[in-house]
Design a protein around this motif. Structure first.
Motif, mmCIF file in Angstrom:
data_model
loop_
_atom_site.group_PDB
_atom_site.id
_atom_site.type_symbol
_atom_site.label_atom_id
_atom_site.label_comp_id
_atom_site.label_asym_id
_atom_site.label_seq_id
_atom_site.Cartn_x
_atom_site.Cartn_y
_atom_site.Cartn_z
ATOM 1 N N ILE A 105 -3.669 0.058 -14.476
ATOM 2 C CA ILE A 105 -3.562 0.765 -14.015
ATOM 3 C C ILE A 105 -2.880 1.921 -13.627
ATOM 4 O O ILE A 105 -2.533 2.881 -13.661
ATOM 5 C CB ILE A 105 -2.982 -0.195 -12.848
ATOM 6 N N SER A 141 -8.345 4.781 -5.569
ATOM 7 C CA SER A 141 -8.998 3.584 -4.430
ATOM 8 C C SER A 141 -9.399 2.604 -5.566
ATOM 9 O O SER A 141 -9.725 3.048 -6.894
ATOM 10 C CB SER A 141 -10.718 4.252 -3.886
ATOM 11 N N LEU A 150 -8.475 -2.958 -10.560
ATOM 12 C CA LEU A 150 -8.242 -2.128 -9.411
ATOM 13 C C LEU A 150 -9.042 -3.478 -8.370
ATOM 14 O O LEU A 150 -8.191 -3.710 -7.248
ATOM 15 C CB LEU A 150 -7.576 -1.009 -8.943
ATOM 16 N N GLU A 154 -7.784 -6.350 -5.329
ATOM 17 C CA GLU A 154 -7.253 -5.743 -4.428
ATOM 18 C C GLU A 154 -8.416 -6.871 -3.678
ATOM 19 O O GLU A 154 -7.658 -7.112 -2.409
ATOM 20 C CB GLU A 154 -8.172 -4.376 -3.847
ATOM 21 N N ARG A 165 -10.932 -6.384 3.133
ATOM 22 C CA ARG A 165 -10.311 -5.237 1.548
ATOM 23 C C ARG A 165 -10.660 -3.953 3.218
ATOM 24 O O ARG A 165 -9.671 -3.284 2.619
ATOM 25 C CB ARG A 165 -11.160 -5.014 0.773
ATOM 26 N N PHE A 171 -4.588 2.224 -2.897
ATOM 27 C CA PHE A 171 -3.812 2.221 -3.625
ATOM 28 C C PHE A 171 -2.603 3.327 -4.411
ATOM 29 O O PHE A 171 -2.840 4.155 -4.373
ATOM 30 C CB PHE A 171 -3.706 1.576 -5.253
ATOM 31 N N ASN A 172 -1.301 3.025 -3.612
ATOM 32 C CA ASN A 172 0.028 4.225 -4.261
ATOM 33 C C ASN A 172 0.406 3.490 -5.169
ATOM 34 O O ASN A 172 0.881 2.266 -5.121
ATOM 35 C CB ASN A 172 0.655 4.151 -2.872
ATOM 36 N N ILE A 173 -0.134 4.886 -6.542
ATOM 37 C CA ILE A 173 1.207 3.960 -8.116
ATOM 38 C C ILE A 173 1.824 4.384 -8.069
ATOM 39 O O ILE A 173 1.943 6.025 -8.087
ATOM 40 C CB ILE A 173 -0.448 4.179 -8.526
ATOM 41 N N SER A 204 2.382 -4.262 3.569
ATOM 42 C CA SER A 204 2.292 -4.106 2.170
ATOM 43 C C SER A 204 2.678 -5.604 1.751
ATOM 44 O O SER A 204 3.330 -5.660 1.042
ATOM 45 C CB SER A 204 3.984 -2.998 2.486
ATOM 46 N N ALA A 280 2.598 -0.624 -8.414
ATOM 47 C CA ALA A 280 1.061 -0.123 -6.627
ATOM 48 C C ALA A 280 1.130 -0.670 -5.771
ATOM 49 O O ALA A 280 1.060 -2.136 -5.566
ATOM 50 C CB ALA A 280 -0.312 -1.150 -7.289
ATOM 51 N N THR A 281 1.423 0.105 -4.779
ATOM 52 C CA THR A 281 1.587 -0.272 -3.105
ATOM 53 C C THR A 281 0.293 -0.762 -2.050
ATOM 54 O O THR A 281 -0.382 1.084 -2.726
ATOM 55 C CB THR A 281 2.199 0.414 -2.418
ATOM 56 N N LYS A 282 0.049 -1.346 -2.161
ATOM 57 C CA LYS A 282 -1.467 -1.482 -1.549
ATOM 58 C C LYS A 282 -0.861 -1.883 0.490
ATOM 59 O O LYS A 282 -0.333 -2.576 0.643
ATOM 60 C CB LYS A 282 -1.989 -2.695 -1.473
#
Length: 290
Positions: A105, A141, A150, A154, A165, A171-173, A204, A280-282
């Protein structure tokens, strides 16, 4: 003399009887146990499911799988977690992803990093919020990451949160270098500050992609109602702190089940004082995302 001899013989006879009885009980117990442990025809073998982890020891509980629907799973699964807080609701997931997945990632995100931006509240400008968030990052994504890391993460997040999903953003990496941080903030968008919202962030999930030698903790300064007075400095690194560890996950909810904002979900990223932090933020919303 004769009476003593008879008494001695009776004692020996009694002792021999006791020994023979104990041996018989042992043999009965042994063979009964062996018979019971054999597979019985017509009975399905039961799966072993990881249930709890306490004081470093793993406790297991038997569980059998059930018939499932079209979108369900074929077998019983379990994702170990620890409740860190109820105010806010924050859960910690050890070993959520492998070191290899985390590195894949990072490699995918490295080539597209840009200075992180902020969603501005009414009346704010880029100049007035300068220094609030100093990391760099990119959105990726699951379909844009070729190794499948990822996508795996996810799917696992969806199972952990019980939110499909389709409700997640890309994802904000993020990369935090020495001294970089993110002051305390909310992930939820308060309509009173940001205007009307067609969709709201409700939870989050942070997947830590690297270890951090010093600093870089995720902090919850209002945990359990602490520091909620008017004098709180949003740059302070106080309250409940979660140290990043490669492969571990952190889930927290920004709203209550009734949809109102949880004020204790205020959080931030403490400055990195040694090393580097990758995460990595989801962000998960209450509406399906296109």
């Amino acid at each position: 003399m004769t009476s003593r001899l008879k008494s001695y013989k009776r004692k020996r006879l009694g002792l021999a009887t006791v020994i023979a009885f104990c041996a018989l009980c042992f043999l009965i117990g042994f063979y009964s146990s062996a018979l019971l442990s054999q597979n019985v025809s017509g009975v399905r073998p039961r799966l072993r499911m990881l249930e709890m982890m306490k004081n470093g020891e793993v406790e297991e509980e038997e569980a059998s799988s059930m018939p499932h629907g079209v979108t369900g799973d074929e077998s019983v699964g379990s994702i170990p977690f620890q409740v860190l807080s109820w105010k806010p609701r924050a859960l910690y997931f050890p070993n959520f992803a492998t070191a290899e997945q985390c590195q894949a990632i990072i490699e995918r995100a490295k080539v597209n990093l840009k200075p992180s931006a902020l969603a501005l509240r009414q009346g704010e400008t880029a100049e007035s919020t300068q220094g609030t968030r100093t990391s760099s990052g990119t959105f990726v994504s699951a379909s844009e990451e070729s190794t499948g890391a990822l996508e795996f993460v996810e799917k696992k997040i969806a199972r952990a949160t019980m939110i499909p999903r389709t409700h997640g953003e890309a994802f904000n990496i993020l990369r935090y270098e020495l001294g970089q941080k993110y002051d305390s903030h909310y992930d939820v968008f308060n309509p009173a500050e940001y205007g009307p919202q067609t969709s709201q962030r409700i939870a989050s999930f942070l997947l830590y992609l690297s270890d951090v030698e010093e600093g870089g903790e995720t902090m919850f300064p209002f945990e359990n109602g602490a520091n909620m007075g008017d004098g709180y400095d949003y740059k302070q690194c106080v309250g409940l702190k979660v140290k990043p560890r490669k492969g571990d996950g952190l889930l927290f909810y920004s709203v209550f089940p009734n949809g109102t904002i949880d004020q204790t979900s205020l959080h931030g990223s403490c400055p990195v004082t040694k090393g580097e932090k990758w995460v990595a933020t989801k962000w998960i919303r209450d509406q399906k995302q296109e």
